[in-house]
Write an enzyme that holds these catalytic residues in place. Structure first.
Site, PDB file in Angstrom:
ATOM      1  N   GLU A 173     -25.707  -0.331  72.194  1.00  0.00           N
ATOM      2  CA  GLU A 173     -26.871  -0.979  72.795  1.00  0.00           C
ATOM      3  C   GLU A 173     -27.619  -0.028  73.728  1.00  0.00           C
ATOM      4  OE1 GLU A 173     -24.197  -2.376  71.857  1.00  0.00           O
ATOM      5  OE2 GLU A 173     -24.462  -4.511  71.452  1.00  0.00           O
ATOM      6  N   ASN A 228     -31.561  -6.604  68.634  1.00  0.00           N
ATOM      7  CA  ASN A 228     -30.708  -5.429  68.823  1.00  0.00           C
ATOM      8  C   ASN A 228     -29.338  -5.703  68.213  1.00  0.00           C
ATOM      9  OD1 ASN A 228     -30.042  -2.865  69.612  1.00  0.00           O
ATOM     10  ND2 ASN A 228     -29.870  -3.312  71.787  1.00  0.00           N
ATOM     11  N   ASP A 268     -15.176  -1.274  72.087  1.00  0.00           N
ATOM     12  CA  ASP A 268     -15.910  -2.191  72.960  1.00  0.00           C
ATOM     13  C   ASP A 268     -15.094  -2.565  74.197  1.00  0.00           C
ATOM     14  OD1 ASP A 268     -18.064  -2.061  71.351  1.00  0.00           O
ATOM     15  OD2 ASP A 268     -17.865  -4.071  70.489  1.00  0.00           O
ATOM     16  N   ASP A 314     -27.153 -12.493  69.065  1.00  0.00           N
ATOM     17  CA  ASP A 314     -26.874 -11.760  67.826  1.00  0.00           C
ATOM     18  C   ASP A 314     -26.669 -12.696  66.637  1.00  0.00           C
ATOM     19  OD1 ASP A 314     -27.147  -9.432  69.199  1.00  0.00           O
ATOM     20  OD2 ASP A 314     -25.191  -8.599  68.661  1.00  0.00           O
ATOM     21  N   HIS A 350     -25.188  -6.141  77.085  1.00  0.00           N
ATOM     22  CA  HIS A 350     -24.310  -7.224  77.534  1.00  0.00           C
ATOM     23  C   HIS A 350     -22.987  -6.718  78.086  1.00  0.00           C
ATOM     24  CE1 HIS A 350     -22.265  -7.302  73.348  1.00  0.00           C
ATOM     25  NE2 HIS A 350     -23.051  -6.249  73.411  1.00  0.00           N
ATOM     26  N   ARG A 351     -22.424  -5.681  77.449  1.00  0.00           N
ATOM     27  CA  ARG A 351     -21.092  -5.232  77.898  1.00  0.00           C
ATOM     28  C   ARG A 351     -21.150  -4.468  79.222  1.00  0.00           C
ATOM     29  NH1 ARG A 351     -18.275  -7.403  74.257  1.00  0.00           N
ATOM     30  NH2 ARG A 351     -18.866  -7.257  72.071  1.00  0.00           N
ATOM     31  N   LYS A 407     -26.438 -11.880  74.574  1.00  0.00           N
ATOM     32  CA  LYS A 407     -26.225 -11.254  73.270  1.00  0.00           C
ATOM     33  C   LYS A 407     -24.942 -11.770  72.630  1.00  0.00           C
ATOM     34  CE  LYS A 407     -26.921  -6.781  71.181  1.00  0.00           C
ATOM     35  NZ  LYS A 407     -25.962  -6.532  70.117  1.00  0.00           N
TER      36      LYS A 407
END
Ligand code: DC
Length: 650
Positions: free
Chosen positions: A344, A92, A316, A49, A391-392, A416
């Site tokens: 995402e 993204n 998040d 990112d 990613h999360r 990311k």
């Protein structure tokens, strides 16, 4: 590599120095670029990112130079971008796409902004509607309300009070606010609807203030940027650690014992996600904090409790809570998380699907998720977790490894925000130990390995049995042993169970059947097929359960469990092995000839050691044990002695 297998983990403790915050990094880069003067940016996050933001700024003519100590020097353009015509690709990265849209729309020029296909599914209409009120000329190139976008020069503003929706993504407000000082005129943003994810807006206001622009605000409804506001470099900016990234390690401490400390965020952090630690405390975990660090340990009283929480302030880190819920007593409900659906991926749907694979019961709604861990005493199920290019998803669900062996598909998605996440995780966790015993056919490794397992009180994996079962199941299904795709499909759906020494296939006891000479020959054939070996890999790894595993086969130490605490290679002369096999067969009342057995063993050794994938070989770090002249008891004692030496070493 398109997957990563995590062994089941039994403990987590240690210290992790966090990478820089994504949210702060991308805001600081943009503000430093727009400001008057040079800014030295320290501890910037290096990830996909931030790379997208850096590329975009360079394309727009901003000078960004690395300094000797890893910092960057950003040459501010004082609100005037040198490049007025450009095509930007932003992957993204929402934290790059939204603010750049706002900035370029107010400055004007001829710009194209595009991203990956998922970026083109993430709504941006609320921001564009806000910008149009200020005269911006923004058009949708594909679907109305979504990227990709075309930006031209703005016309006159219709108003100086912009009405902006705040209930889909706070990044729209963030983007708009950061762009407003470029207008010169006083501008007010009036938020329509409830503003979500407020802590992220606080980060925006704090960073703007650092660059000399104070936003006046009236609660969370109205934000005003005064006429003549302009960004000025503060000289040096150090980026704090990423609080969302911290959440994974804090969760590992809470579930895996701890203490686990993260450095880079603490009591003084401006990031809302540090409040994740409060949620863990509410679940019973023990928390300690300093100005610049946080530390978590498991509850003194034993188990974590389920939680019911409005997660609007930690959208998040709340994903990490969903994973912690797998280990809590009772259900957990995470509310007010509608924004998950436009991240995402659709994170509510994705999280529900993956938690279910692990054995949880999940209820989902438009803006909530409720998770019941597996019923009383039941372990999590081994599962292959899909990560949805998010990613999360990868990082939060890695926590499940504290309850089961796990496969993470497409693990590199963590790049990311946290490229070396899994490497760091390995350093602060301990895996279930494995003793690998490989060797030739009929060398006695099955007997030795199962007795070692019994003596240690560990689980036992007879990997050869899986190849034998595959050969048998293929035979039942009428699939030829050289039909690689056909046999691999059978291997991946093998309905086999091991209960003590009883082995069943589709409910039928096949312990003797798979030892027949015919199936032995078939096993050796199917074991040479790469797709079959690949299909059985995770299945074998799933045997690695606490307190430990003794595994026997041909490639236990080299391929399946390369991190075994002890590797042994067992063999004996081919004559002695043929005699042992002969004796076994005669005892079972099966006729056998020594000459045929000798020939067969030689052929099998040859095939096992010559095949192109996972050939049988003694790994450099394996102990050689020749049992030609040893009794079983002596061989077992020798292996146990080697294992104990490892435990003594610690
Ligand atoms: O150990 P065993 O004789 O039961 O093994 C049966 C067959 O499977 C043998 O031909 C070797 C093969 N095998 C293998 O290739 N890799 C393993 N890890 C275990 C067995």
């Amino acid at each position: 590599m398109d997957y990563l297998d995590l062994p089941q983990l039994v403990a987590a403790r240690g210290t992790v120095r966090l990478p820089g915050s994504k949210s702060i990094s991308n805001r600081v880069l943009l503000l430093a670029a727009l400001a008057a003067g040079e800014t030295e940016v320290r501890d910037l996050l290096q990830s996909d990112d931030t790379t997208r933001m850096l590329e975009a700024l360079r394309t727009l003519g901003v000078s960004i130079e690395p300094l000797a100590d890893g910092a960057l020097r950003v040459g501010g353009v004082a609100g005037v971008l040198p490049v007025r015509q450009a095509e930007l690709f932003l992957g993204n990265a929402g934290t790059a796409f939204r603010p750049l849209t706002a900035v370029l729309a107010l400055i004007g020029g001829d710009y194209g902004l595009a991203g990956v296909p998922r970026m083109h599914e993430r709504p941006i209409a609320d921001l564009v509607d806000g910008l149009r009120q200020l005269g911006a000329d923004v058009s949708y190139l594909d679907r109305e309300g979504y990227p990709p976008l075309r930006i031209a020069s703005p016309g006159p503003a219709r108003t100086d009070v912009v009405r902006l929706r705040g209930d889909v993504s706070s990044q729209f407000l963030t983007g708009l606010l950061m762009a407003l000082p470029l207008r010169g005129a006083e501008t007010t943003v009036a938020v329509v609807g409830e503003l979500i994810s407020r802590p992220y807006v606080e980060i925006t206001l704090a960073m703007m203030a650092k660059f000399g622009v104070q936003v006046r605000r009236d609660g969370w409804q109205r934000f005003t940027v005064a006429a003549g506001s302009a960004y000025r470099s503060p000289g040096v900016v150090a980026i704090e650690g990423d609080a969302s990234s911290a959440s994974y390690f804090l969760a590992f401490g809470a579930v895996g014992g701890g203490p686990l400390r993260v450095e880079g965020v603490g009591r003084d952090s401006i990031q809302g996600d540090v409040r994740f630690a409060d949620a863990l405390a509410a679940m019973g975990a023990t928390i300690a904090a300093g100005a610049n660090w946080l530390e978590v340990s498991a509850p003194a009283s034993g188990k974590l409790r389920g939680i019911e929480l409005d997660c609007n302030h930690i959208p998040d880190a709340a994903m990490t809570l969903a994973a912690v819920a797998l280990f809590a007593e009772g259900p957990s409900t995470l509310r007010n998380i509608a924004s998950w659906r436009v991240k995402e991926t659709d994170r509510i749907a994705a999280m529900a699907a993956e938690l279910r694979k692990l054995g949880a019961t999940v209820d989902e709604g438009d803006d909530f998720i409720r998770i019941w861990p597996p019923a009383d005493g039941q372990a999590l199920r081994p599962a292959a977790i899909d990560t949805y290019d998010d990613h999360r998803m990868a990082m939060s669900l890695s926590l499940a490894a504290l309850g089961t062996p796990l496969r993470i598909n497409d693990p590199r998605t963590v790049a990311k925000t946290f490229p070396d996440y899994f490497e760091r995780l390995a350093k602060v966790t301990r895996a279930v130990p494995v003793v690998a015993i490989d060797g030739t056919s009929a060398s006695g490794k099955g007997t030795v390995a199962s007795r070692v397992a019994e003596a240690l009180g560990w689980h036992y994996l007879d990997s050869g049995a899986l190849y034998r079962l595959t050969a048998l199941a293929a035979r039942h299904a009428g699939v030829a042993w050289d039909d690689e795709a056909g046999v691999a499909a059978i291997a991946s759906e093998l309905d086999a169970h091991f209960a003590g020494s009883v082995i069943t296939l589709a409910g039928e006891d096949v312990g003797d059947l798979i030892r027949s000479e015919e199936i032995s020959a078939g096993a050796s054939l199917v074991a040479a097929l790469p797709a079959v070996r690949a299909a059985l890999l995770f299945r074998q790894r799933a045997f690695r359960r606490p307190p430990g595993l003794v595994a026997d086969g041909r490639d236990m130490g080299s391929v399946v469990f390369p991190d075994s605490v002890r590797k042994v290679f067992l063999t004996a002369s081919v004559e002695v092995r043929a005699e042992r096999r002969h004796k076994q067969l005669i005892e079972k009342g099966i006729a056998a000839s020594m000459a045929a057995l000798l020939l067969d063993l030689r052929e099998r050794d040859q095939r096992d050691s010559q095949r192109s994938v996972a050939p049988m070989q003694q790994s450099a770090d394996a102990e050689l044990l020749d049992t030609t002249n040893l009794t079983i008891a002596t061989a077992v004692a020798q292996v146990l002695d080697w294992v104990n030496k490892v435990s003594e070493r610690g």
